[in-house]
Design an enzyme around this catalytic site. Structure first.
Site, PDB file in Angstrom:
ATOM      1  N   GLU A   1       1.017  -0.892   0.423  1.00 55.47           N
ATOM      2  CA  GLU A   1       0.371  -0.017   0.021  1.00 55.47           C
ATOM      3  C   GLU A   1       1.102   0.793   0.299  1.00 55.47           C
ATOM      4  O   GLU A   1       0.007   1.972  -0.045  1.00 55.47           O
ATOM      5  CB  GLU A   1      -0.837  -0.409   1.107  1.00 55.47           C
ATOM      6  CG  GLU A   1      -2.210  -0.808   1.292  1.00 55.47           C
ATOM      7  CD  GLU A   1      -3.250  -0.549   2.443  1.00 55.47           C
ATOM      8  OE1 GLU A   1      -3.741  -1.424   3.092  1.00 55.47           O
ATOM      9  OE2 GLU A   1      -3.912   0.182   2.111  1.00 55.47           O
TER      10      GLU A   1
ATOM     11  N   ARG B   1       4.575   2.729  -1.308  1.00 54.51           N
ATOM     12  CA  ARG B   1       5.852   3.654  -2.747  1.00 54.51           C
ATOM     13  C   ARG B   1       6.654   2.778  -2.738  1.00 54.51           C
ATOM     14  O   ARG B   1       7.977   3.103  -1.429  1.00 54.51           O
ATOM     15  CB  ARG B   1       5.543   4.454  -2.499  1.00 54.51           C
ATOM     16  CG  ARG B   1       4.748   5.410  -2.595  1.00 54.51           C
ATOM     17  CD  ARG B   1       4.190   7.161  -2.474  1.00 54.51           C
ATOM     18  NE  ARG B   1       5.550   7.965  -1.488  1.00 54.51           N
ATOM     19  CZ  ARG B   1       4.623   8.126  -0.074  1.00 54.51           C
ATOM     20  NH1 ARG B   1       4.152   8.244  -0.457  1.00 54.51           N
ATOM     21  NH2 ARG B   1       5.857   8.291   0.440  1.00 54.51           N
TER      22      ARG B   1
ATOM     23  N   GLY C   1      -0.417   1.869   4.198  1.00 56.27           N
ATOM     24  CA  GLY C   1      -0.381   2.801   3.349  1.00 56.27           C
ATOM     25  C   GLY C   1       0.234   4.431   3.293  1.00 56.27           C
ATOM     26  O   GLY C   1       0.733   4.416   4.167  1.00 56.27           O
TER      27      GLY C   1
ATOM     28  N   SER D   1       6.373   4.661   2.983  1.00 52.04           N
ATOM     29  CA  SER D   1       7.687   5.753   2.282  1.00 52.04           C
ATOM     30  C   SER D   1       8.653   4.653   1.878  1.00 52.04           C
ATOM     31  O   SER D   1       9.985   4.430   3.178  1.00 52.04           O
ATOM     32  CB  SER D   1       7.664   7.080   2.503  1.00 52.04           C
ATOM     33  OG  SER D   1       9.242   7.223   1.545  1.00 52.04           O
TER      34      SER D   1
ATOM     35  N   GLU E   1       6.708   1.204  13.048  1.00 49.38           N
ATOM     36  CA  GLU E   1       5.566   1.947  13.332  1.00 49.38           C
ATOM     37  C   GLU E   1       4.860   2.141  13.141  1.00 49.38           C
ATOM     38  O   GLU E   1       5.588   3.038  11.741  1.00 49.38           O
ATOM     39  CB  GLU E   1       5.678   1.930  14.853  1.00 49.38           C
ATOM     40  CG  GLU E   1       5.547   3.431  14.993  1.00 49.38           C
ATOM     41  CD  GLU E   1       5.554   4.458  16.593  1.00 49.38           C
ATOM     42  OE1 GLU E   1       4.286   3.046  16.997  1.00 49.38           O
ATOM     43  OE2 GLU E   1       5.422   4.472  17.267  1.00 49.38           O
TER      44      GLU E   1
ATOM     45  N   GLY F   1      20.145   9.160   9.065  1.00 48.64           N
ATOM     46  CA  GLY F   1      20.468   9.956  10.206  1.00 48.64           C
ATOM     47  C   GLY F   1      20.122   9.869  11.616  1.00 48.64           C
ATOM     48  O   GLY F   1      20.613  10.772  12.805  1.00 48.64           O
TER      49      GLY F   1
ATOM     50  N   ARG G   1       8.775   5.639  18.359  1.00 45.47           N
ATOM     51  CA  ARG G   1       9.076   6.597  18.323  1.00 45.47           C
ATOM     52  C   ARG G   1       7.836   6.167  19.296  1.00 45.47           C
ATOM     53  O   ARG G   1       6.670   6.603  19.994  1.00 45.47           O
ATOM     54  CB  ARG G   1       8.326   7.933  17.459  1.00 45.47           C
ATOM     55  CG  ARG G   1       8.897   8.937  18.554  1.00 45.47           C
ATOM     56  CD  ARG G   1       8.432  10.293  18.068  1.00 45.47           C
ATOM     57  NE  ARG G   1       8.816  10.627  16.242  1.00 45.47           N
ATOM     58  CZ  ARG G   1      10.064  10.960  15.946  1.00 45.47           C
ATOM     59  NH1 ARG G   1      10.953  11.893  16.676  1.00 45.47           N
ATOM     60  NH2 ARG G   1      10.012  10.991  14.823  1.00 45.47           N
TER      61      ARG G   1
END
Lengths: 331, 331, 331
Positions: free
Chosen positions: B208, B210, B225, B228, B266, B274, B305
């Site tokens: 979902e 790229r 979804g 990246s 997550e 970095g 996080r």
């Protein structure tokens, strides 16, 4: 003073004769004196259906590129806008959208009042614009006849590429760019990119994110995948967003403030106008905490969220500055 | 040693005769000795237009699946690549893109030098590839004739599915997968998924997000979804990203480092090379802070996080390990 | 008690006669007594191909809107579901998907067991549904004949808009809304929006984000660009997500918990069920830290990540409350 704009083209009419779509191959804005005179002589202010024959002399003398229109077996649509007044008809709305996509008017420079009122919600199909009240019957009929047609969108705005493909652009998926988008030379819009009407990528730009209505992205700026420019509609703030030159909004990042030149927002960080941002000086010291809106339109900023403290920080964008100095050195 | 690759197919030529598109139904890579001999006997190195008649014996003897090509009323395109040299023509570029999408060559295994030079930016329409310098006239003409055609994309790369649909895949929106994508068996690409050329989902995968040029996603890994994978172009770093097996990048998350196997990022977290990441041991203690790039290609990592401190943390991905042990137990 | 559902329509059959697609112009759920009686008299339970002639009297007497079907030169598909049992055929699956998109059944109210088994993965093309085992030959043949057709998707689910466009909706890109989506009056789905089958925007809604299978978004709620509602498949949790009324999930945000009414998640923030969230009282004091799942379905919450501390916080959504009071004052 010349007229504001003019265009002659082909309308799509529904069965009741209402205009639901217009295609203008060569719209004109602020014509020179000769063309202005020819338009005023031949056409009346506003939008009107005209028989091709009545436009023959005008086309041959003044817009010979439109000659194929004279062969049409149905009425043409002529729109003459003496001034940049509020939109008063569907054809006028289409003319203003064409002016944007033909790069004749940048976003936020025209009066678009009334555009939502005068654009019909239409089914955009592989057989052209279809009025919604005619759609279901047409779908049933075509299935019975074993002929398939696609409903590609149901919207007030069609896709730009069916009306004009400006020079020097690449568009991975035309359904994501509305008529009324302004794409400058050298702009590439990737599959997750989207450009609304009255929004611009001035070019060259790599656009993998969303350019909302009213937003202008400057030369050399890139929007990473799914990057967001906050719109003034739908949950957006009151600030109109713009992105200066040579900026980068990283993938899945976004901005709720206008950026100056050479700004970077790291991937995954969304700056809203109300974000409290720590300013970090060149020695790496925190000097102040300000609301992001106080940094609006400032240049050479790098925004990150510190990965250890979670603090949103802003420092001088040294990489961009260095790059810029280098670019200048080579010119 | 056999030739590198060969294909016979149908080109699209513009009005000046330039090849702007090629369709190769059955491209060949590293043919066996008999086919290799037949190809060398019949064709010359490089790309050439050939009359169907001249290919009859070759097709009947060596690639009978291509027999329908012999009925074409225009020239075929033959491409013979003796070695994996830089791309020297449009037809060669199309052959290499076909090899990827036919699963004959994984990403990053071929010489793609010259591909941007030799691919034309073309309008991809419901009437096929149209050269940009012919588009406006064609749009005007079709409107006059009351015939609608759609401009679906304006790009160097067409959509894969119009050339080949590999077995066992699902594609929600074909406009998001370029020719040159490698989709393995069992791959589903959802509407927000996208796969560039020279990029792979080896399958089975739920995509979902790229997959950028050069990125390979391993077996059993999912991209949520809008997730990246940072590209090496446009704002990306210098590190080539890959995703191992049984990884998950949550929705709206992303990675700027290559991941090993069984890693999870997550939802909403973007790891850049970095990013400073705190390592948390099995007793929940912070042991060290490292740059994310030091964790490149490591397996069994869970990135989050911390929602109270904002700290990016990495711990052993116990759930994935447990899952993996369980899977092995069942096999 | 009346039958559960019924529909008469046009199937697409592959060359072996298998049904791979059905179009039902006017599906019926829980018919009134007269129609129920007519259906039971004329049709048998389950799915069956019927000659148009045999349906003439039924159509003329009971569903005159279907009269055009009687002109079909091939068999119709009739589906009669006495009860809401598991899906037992492709045609039954299509009927249930139609019921959702025709707004006759909201998501999560029907038995969809067996839907993945009975839907074929099909190529959805500009010439309609094509069985995958017929696709390659058809692509080759059409290229030879100089006729182009587009493969728009390869999926079990077709796009909704080719079957029904419910009243009062706008859809920027129809490829992002599957048949089986439920779009209420006043819903606009932007280019980055997506709605799965068995998922709803009850309307009015502005949907620029993704509504996953099983998720229902209530009246007046908006999903910003690329906003995510966590699915129960593919990495999602076990909690079924829903969004109440007058909520906003900001751009690139997301939720892994169901939201009550008038909740806001700020742009870029992803709340997962396991997120630890600090509760802030009206005096701005932290009162408690809870797991987000404890806030499931609660109303009037505002979620942010504090930009200085990185802490995810939840406070009363005063703006929404104020807005709501104002709205009530005007009614």
């Amino acid at each position: 003073m010349s007229i504001f704009a003019f265009a002659l083209g082909l309308p799509t009419l529904d069965r009741q004769g209402a205009c639901i779509d217009c295609f203008f191959p060569a719209p004109v804005k602020s014509p020179d004196a000769a063309l202005d005179q020819a338009i005023r002589t031949q056409f009346r202010p506003g939008a009107a259906l005209v028989p091709p024959e009545s436009a023959r002399i005008f086309v041959q003398d003044s817009q010979p590129a439109l000659a194929p229109l004279l062969e049409a077996d149905r009425s043409l649509m002529a729109v003459l806008l003496p001034t940049d007044a509020p939109i008063a008809s569907t054809a006028e709305a289409f003319l203003k959208l064409h002016l944007l996509s033909h790069r004749l008017a940048p976003p936020n420079t025209m009066n678009l009042e009334g555009i939502f009122t005068h654009l019909h919600t239409v089914a955009w199909t592989t057989e052209g614009a279809v009025a919604l009240h005619e759609l279901a019957a047409k779908q049933l009929r075509s299935r019975i006849e074993g002929r398939h047609f696609e409903v590609l969108a149901v919207d007030k705005f069609p896709k730009m590429a069916n009306y004009v493909v400006p020079s020097g652009v690449r568009i991975a998926d035309s359904s994501r760019i509305r008529l009324g988008a302004y794409l400058g030379e050298g702009t590439t819009v990737m599959p997750s990119g989207a450009v609304n009407f009255n929004a611009a990528a001035l070019g060259p730009n790599m656009v993998e994110g969303r350019i909302s209505q009213g937003v202008v992205v400057g030369e050399g700026s890139d929007l990473g995948g799914a990057a967001s420019t906050m719109g003034t509609l739908a949950g957006g703030g009151e600030i109109k967003i713009s992105i200066g030159r040579h900026c980068l909004i990283g993938a899945n990042g976004g901005t709720g403030i206008p950026l100056g030149d050479r700004c970077t927002i790291e991937a995954g960080l969304y700056i809203t106008a109300g974000s409290r941002v720590a300013l970090i000086n060149e020695r790496g010291e925190r000097t102040e905490v300000v609301k992001a809106r106080q940094l609006a339109n400032r240049s050479d900023l790098l925004f990150i969220r510190h990965s250890e403290t979670g603090e949103v920080q802003c420092r001088l964008n040294r990489k961009a500055i260095a790059l810029n100095e280098q670019l200048h050195a080579h010119n």
